[in-house]
Design a protein around this motif. Structure first.
Motif, PDB file in Angstrom:
ATOM      1  N   HIS A 706       0.734  -1.230   0.082  1.00 12.63           N
ATOM      2  CA  HIS A 706       0.044  -0.004   0.016  1.00 12.63           C
ATOM      3  C   HIS A 706       0.819   1.505  -0.052  1.00 12.63           C
ATOM      4  O   HIS A 706       0.545   2.105  -0.659  1.00 12.63           O
ATOM      5  CB  HIS A 706      -1.046  -0.003   1.262  1.00 12.63           C
ATOM      6  CG  HIS A 706      -0.659  -0.191   2.438  1.00 12.63           C
ATOM      7  ND1 HIS A 706      -0.023   1.498   3.252  1.00 12.63           N
ATOM      8  CD2 HIS A 706      -0.102  -1.084   3.507  1.00 12.63           C
ATOM      9  CE1 HIS A 706       0.626   0.718   4.387  1.00 12.63           C
ATOM     10  NE2 HIS A 706       0.542  -0.446   4.543  1.00 12.63           N
ATOM     11  N   ALA A 707       1.893   1.172   0.820  1.00 14.43           N
ATOM     12  CA  ALA A 707       2.737   2.560   0.896  1.00 14.43           C
ATOM     13  C   ALA A 707       3.686   2.682  -0.520  1.00 14.43           C
ATOM     14  O   ALA A 707       3.512   3.693  -1.151  1.00 14.43           O
ATOM     15  CB  ALA A 707       3.721   2.384   1.913  1.00 14.43           C
ATOM     16  N   ALA A 708       4.002   1.553  -0.984  1.00 12.37           N
ATOM     17  CA  ALA A 708       5.017   1.789  -2.291  1.00 12.37           C
ATOM     18  C   ALA A 708       3.823   2.180  -3.468  1.00 12.37           C
ATOM     19  O   ALA A 708       4.366   3.070  -4.191  1.00 12.37           O
ATOM     20  CB  ALA A 708       5.595   0.581  -2.557  1.00 12.37           C
ATOM     21  N   ALA A 709       2.515   1.787  -3.294  1.00 12.20           N
ATOM     22  CA  ALA A 709       1.800   2.044  -4.552  1.00 12.20           C
ATOM     23  C   ALA A 709       1.362   3.430  -4.462  1.00 12.20           C
ATOM     24  O   ALA A 709       1.169   4.101  -5.447  1.00 12.20           O
ATOM     25  CB  ALA A 709       0.535   1.011  -4.404  1.00 12.20           C
ATOM     26  N   ALA A 710       0.891   3.998  -3.250  1.00 12.16           N
ATOM     27  CA  ALA A 710       0.644   5.448  -2.980  1.00 12.16           C
ATOM     28  C   ALA A 710       1.763   6.340  -3.519  1.00 12.16           C
ATOM     29  O   ALA A 710       1.373   7.239  -4.168  1.00 12.16           O
ATOM     30  CB  ALA A 710       0.265   5.517  -1.518  1.00 12.16           C
ATOM     31  N   ILE A 711       2.973   6.015  -3.110  1.00 13.03           N
ATOM     32  CA  ILE A 711       4.121   6.846  -3.416  1.00 13.03           C
ATOM     33  C   ILE A 711       4.215   7.086  -4.890  1.00 13.03           C
ATOM     34  O   ILE A 711       4.377   7.752  -5.558  1.00 13.03           O
ATOM     35  CB  ILE A 711       5.367   6.263  -2.891  1.00 13.03           C
ATOM     36  CG1 ILE A 711       5.113   6.504  -1.347  1.00 13.03           C
ATOM     37  CG2 ILE A 711       6.427   7.091  -3.138  1.00 13.03           C
ATOM     38  CD1 ILE A 711       6.168   5.945  -0.471  1.00 13.03           C
ATOM     39  N   CYS A 753       1.037   7.904   3.549  1.00 11.89           N
ATOM     40  CA  CYS A 753       0.949   7.991   1.923  1.00 11.89           C
ATOM     41  C   CYS A 753      -0.250   7.759   1.179  1.00 11.89           C
ATOM     42  O   CYS A 753      -0.497   8.337   0.468  1.00 11.89           O
ATOM     43  CB  CYS A 753       2.066   6.872   1.462  1.00 11.89           C
ATOM     44  SG  CYS A 753       3.776   7.204   2.123  1.00 11.89           S
ATOM     45  N   SER A 754      -1.121   6.653   1.563  1.00 14.72           N
ATOM     46  CA  SER A 754      -2.205   6.491   1.295  1.00 14.72           C
ATOM     47  C   SER A 754      -3.457   7.519   1.362  1.00 14.72           C
ATOM     48  O   SER A 754      -4.239   7.726   0.335  1.00 14.72           O
ATOM     49  CB  SER A 754      -3.018   5.194   2.078  1.00 14.72           C
ATOM     50  OG  SER A 754      -2.049   4.174   1.822  1.00 14.72           O
ATOM     51  N   ASP A 755      -3.025   8.309   2.399  1.00 14.95           N
ATOM     52  CA  ASP A 755      -3.936   9.563   2.383  1.00 14.95           C
ATOM     53  C   ASP A 755      -3.466  11.087   1.855  1.00 14.95           C
ATOM     54  O   ASP A 755      -4.278  11.987   1.959  1.00 14.95           O
ATOM     55  CB  ASP A 755      -4.438   9.778   3.879  1.00 14.95           C
ATOM     56  CG  ASP A 755      -5.595   9.033   4.477  1.00 14.95           C
ATOM     57  OD1 ASP A 755      -6.392   8.381   3.614  1.00 14.95           O
ATOM     58  OD2 ASP A 755      -5.842   9.013   5.707  1.00 14.95           O
ATOM     59  N   PHE A 756      -2.290  10.753   1.377  1.00 11.24           N
ATOM     60  CA  PHE A 756      -1.595  12.055   1.053  1.00 11.24           C
ATOM     61  C   PHE A 756      -2.317  12.851  -0.192  1.00 11.24           C
ATOM     62  O   PHE A 756      -2.394  14.021   0.198  1.00 11.24           O
ATOM     63  CB  PHE A 756       0.008  11.834   0.706  1.00 11.24           C
ATOM     64  CG  PHE A 756       0.640  13.064   0.203  1.00 11.24           C
ATOM     65  CD1 PHE A 756       1.399  13.959   1.072  1.00 11.24           C
ATOM     66  CD2 PHE A 756       0.674  13.251  -0.948  1.00 11.24           C
ATOM     67  CE1 PHE A 756       1.885  14.967   0.743  1.00 11.24           C
ATOM     68  CE2 PHE A 756       1.474  14.596  -1.605  1.00 11.24           C
ATOM     69  CZ  PHE A 756       1.934  15.462  -0.725  1.00 11.24           C
TER      70      PHE A 756
END
Length: 810
Positions: A706-711, A753-756
């Motif tokens: 989830h973090a890598a995808a959001a970034i 990151c998901s909410d950024f």
């Protein structure tokens, strides 16, 4: 003059009266001639003059409780962030203008005198400020109540920044004379630790502690609105039962001779001693037992004095509220006294105690629900550990009688640990959450199995804040506008703020509302200049996040967006950017390394951004040191935007969100804690919503990438993280913030990151709304008009009715 005479008297008489009293206290209490007095002398003279008026109400309130046999409520809390009591006294006595004029007649500036009072170092954050608001509301609605806590020498710590890093030093609030407290040596209690247990001839347990300390009682009157009722905050200071061991000293054991005095001084020295070591954990457990045991014994002594020796009647006359898990050891202590000292059978003692005790849960974070190793419990409180086993057995039998087998999640003792949250739940008559969402999530998550077993035990009591401090006292420009527009009914019934509704379309009113806000922003700008050196334009948007520094509160989400904002301005400096001042405030726990890194990162980013000539008139960051109640009273009235950006499902309630909205600051926030109820009340159009819901956050965490995808999906976020990781903000140490960057890239449990991107989009909506001054003023005024429900008076009336079954005096 009585307090009522003062609050209702004419200004001329009140000024004359206060002038005489201040002069008399200066001469005969402080021992100084007015012409040679220091600012601190004037502070003491004013405080003593006000205190003596409050004492009349205090004595009358206590007398009425005794004469009428009223039920008392006792609020046990490790924290009470009471702030400056001189402000509360002046507000609730209705004497601000009289105090100003009386001091002016001596050539003294009222604001300087009031600011001379130090904040009492009795808390850390929302938990302690909530307790303070609750005590003030209990007094304002006439509820017979006492708060119990610890009289810390140094509280949490005084925060300063050294090269951007947080540095902790002791608070010194008790170095100067405290005019508000009364020492009560006749109520001191001896508290024991360790030792051994045995059985007497009748088979009853006898606990002989191995060491003892004295809990010394200090009382502070807490005056309610118009001084119609005054309650008590009793704080316990640890003192040695024997000052000095002369025999050991004469044998050459100089350190051992003072060992007991050292233990006593340590117990009430600081709030939340570092528990990362075994010695730290032992000290913290002793501290919690010290204050709860003293409080329980004091409660029982008062009950006997007023109602006789039949302790089976305790539930009729006593309600005890455990504010979080810290006072939970009060449960086995009450059982111990009933069994060991009053002949109760254990089951009867447990049931009697349950009729008295109630528990407020403040967190869904498992790590925040205290656990003590059984070995530590056996060493420090052997009798209590045995009784916790008996309580666990009682709970098993109670459920088996109903055909219910307890799941492991409800055990009180598991894998060598005593689970204090579970103990609090089992021993409570009612368990309450502090917002509608939090209470619902308690039932579904941390206390799910308990809720299945006891479906009527969990209730909701959404938090509130006292309008006397958080509107009447801290925001004179808005207070005066409200008095001019809708009268004074709201000062006692905050729900009457809804009388503003017809004025929300009146451009003349909205212009006055905006002018009141700007006056507060000018005050804050001046304060920031003195405290930080930062130049804050009062016409810029003041964007504020002030709260404890913690990953779940996501100060780093705010900061990442600030970096992205900075990058965007640098790329297009000629765009019509909305000027913005980002203000942070808050402390990190001394042992919380990542939170302290976030503080350093905020300060390093601020250094770079504030030095960038392209940012002048566009973006600055301010982070004043040592955020406390008095700082909040300056910052909150001036805020344009309230940052309430915790990961959904992690904030129990929040009270800062309520204070900001009450003072006319729209919220940018997630659907977390009381944000949900704020948005429901003010309306979706006047709340800047973003982010995953609590349910969506649970599902998002299940995705390992989830973090890598959001970034990957967000160039702005990718750039900001890379700048942090590569040393753009730490040129002297390019790897300084690698831990923060790696946490975001690989783990990001709190879904920054998901909410950024959604957060950044919400911030641009904020910019567009702020471009329309009259519309923004309407939005801000709508927040004030519609959040009267968040008065702590309403909260306390609900507790009294639904949890404590206690009546108010009027």
């Amino acid at each position: 003059m009585t307090p009522q005479d003062l609050s209702q008297g004419n200004l001329v008489d009140n000024v004359a009266f206060l002038r005489r009293e201040i002069d008399r206290r200066m001469r005969y209490v402080i021992g100084c001639e007015p012409g040679r007095a220091t600012l601190n002398d004037w502070r003491l003279a004013l405080a003593f003059s006000l205190r003596d008026r409050i004492v009349d109400s205090w004595l009358a309130s206590r007398r009425r409780v005794r004469e009428e046999g009223l039920k008392r409520v006792y609020y046990l809390s490790m924290e009470f962030l009471i702030g400056r009591l001189i402000s509360d006294a002046i507000t609730n006595l209705g004497l601000e203008e009289a105090s100003r004029q009386a001091l002016a007649s001596f050539g003294q500036d009222y604001d300087a005198v009031v600011a001379e009072e130090p904040d009492a170092a009795l808390g850390n954050g929302g938990l302690g400020r909530l307790a303070a608001c609750f005590l003030e509301s209990m007094a304002s609605i006439g509820l017979p109540a006492m708060g119990y806590g610890v009289r810390y020498d140094h509280g949490l710590f005084r925060q300063s920044f050294h090269d951007g890093w947080q540095v902790e030093s002791p608070e010194d609030w008790l170095k100067r004379r405290n005019p508000w407290e009364f020492e009560r040596p006749e109520d001191n209690q001896v508290i024991g630790f360790g030792g051994e247990m045995r059985e007497d001839a009748s088979g009853r347990a006898v606990w002989t502690p191995g060491e003892t300390v004295m809990a010394a009682a200090y009382d502070t009157p807490i005056v309610g609105w118009k001084a119609r009722w005054t309650d008590t905050l009793r704080l316990w200071a640890a003192k040695p039962t024997r000052i000095f061991d002369l025999e050991r000293f004469n044998r050459g054991d100089f350190l051992g001779a003072a060992e007991q005095a050292s233990l006593a001084q340590t117990l009430s020295r600081v709030l939340y001693p570092d528990d990362t070591t075994e010695h730290g954990r032992e000290l913290r457990l002793k501290q919690e037992y010290f204050f709860t045991a003293a409080s329980v014994r004091d409660i029982l002594a008062r009950f006997r004095d007023e109602h006789g020796d039949d302790l089976r009647k305790l539930p009729q006359k006593v309600a005890i509220q455990l504010n979080d898990t810290h006072p939970t050891i009060a449960a086995p202590e009450l059982v111990r006294i009933l069994v060991d000292e009053n002949g109760f059978e254990v089951d009867e003692a447990i049931e009697t105690a349950r009729g008295v005790l109630n528990y407020t849960n403040h967190t869904l974070l498992p790590e925040a629900l205290e656990r003590w190793s059984t070995s530590l419990m056996w060493r420090v409180l052997p009798r209590h550990m045995r009784l916790i086993e008996r309580i666990d057995d009682w709970h098993i039998r109670q459920n088996r009688a109903r055909g219910v087998e307890r799941p492991p999640s409800t055990w009180l003792i598991d894998h060598g640990e005593t689970r204090m949250g579970n103990l609090a739940f089992v021993m409570a008559n009612k368990v309450n959450g502090v917002s509608a969402l939090h209470t619902d999530l308690m039932k579904k998550t941390v206390f799910h199995d308990f809720h299945v077993m006891h479906p009527d035990r969990i209730v909701n009591q959404t938090n509130g804040v006292t309008p006397r401090r958080w509107l009447t006292a801290c925001n004179p420009p808005l207070r005066n506008l409200l008095l001019e527009t809708i009268g004074d009914g709201w000062t006692e019934d905050l729900g009457k703020l809804e009388d503003l509704e017809p004025h929300l379309k009146d451009s003349a009113f909205l212009e006055k509302f905006a002018a009141a806000k700007r006056e507060n922003k000018v005050r804050l700008s001046n304060w920031l200049k003195i405290r930080t050196g930062v130049e804050a334009d009062p016409d810029a948007l003041f964007d504020v996040q002030i709260k404890r520094i913690h990953e779940y509160k996501r100060q780093h989400l705010n900061l990442l967006e600030a970096i992205a904002h900075w990058n965007a301005i640098r790329r297009e400096p000629d765009r019509d950017w909305i000027p913005r001042v980002r203000i942070f405030g808050g402390k990190a726990a001394p042992g919380y390394a990542l939170a302290k890194q976030i503080i350093k990162l905020i300060n390093d980013v601020a250094k770079v951004i504030n030095a960038d000539p392209l940012m002048r008139g566009r973006l600055v960051i301010a982070y004043p040191e040592n955020y406390n109640v008095s700082a909040a009273e300056v910052i909150i009235p001036a805020a344009d935007l309230s940052e309430q950006i915790s990961t959904a499902g992690k904030e129990a309630s929040g009270t800062g969100n309520m204070k900001f909205a009450m003072n006319g600051a729209p919220t940018i926030g997630t659907l977390d804690g009381a944000n949900v109820e704020i948005r429901d009340l003010v309306g979706a159009d006047d709340f800047f919503l973003f982010g995953l819901t609590a349910e969506e956050a649970v599902e998002e965490r299940k995705r390992p990438d989830h973090a890598a995808a959001a970034i990957s999906a967000s160039p702005a976020l990718q750039e900001a993280i890379e700048q942090i990781a590569s040393g753009v903000f730490s040129p002297d140490d390019h790897h300084r913030f690698s831990a923060i960057a790696e946490n975001l890239r690989r783990y990001d449990y709190f879904l920054v990151c998901s909410d950024f991107d959604d957060y950044a989009a919400a911030q641009r909506r904020v910019d567009e709304a702020y471009r329309k001054p009259l519309e923004w003023a309407r939005m801000a005024a709508t927040n004030t008009a519609r959040v009267g429900w968040f008065s702590s008076d309403r909260t306390i009336r609900s507790y009294a009715r639904e949890v404590w079954t206690a009546d108010t005096a009027f």
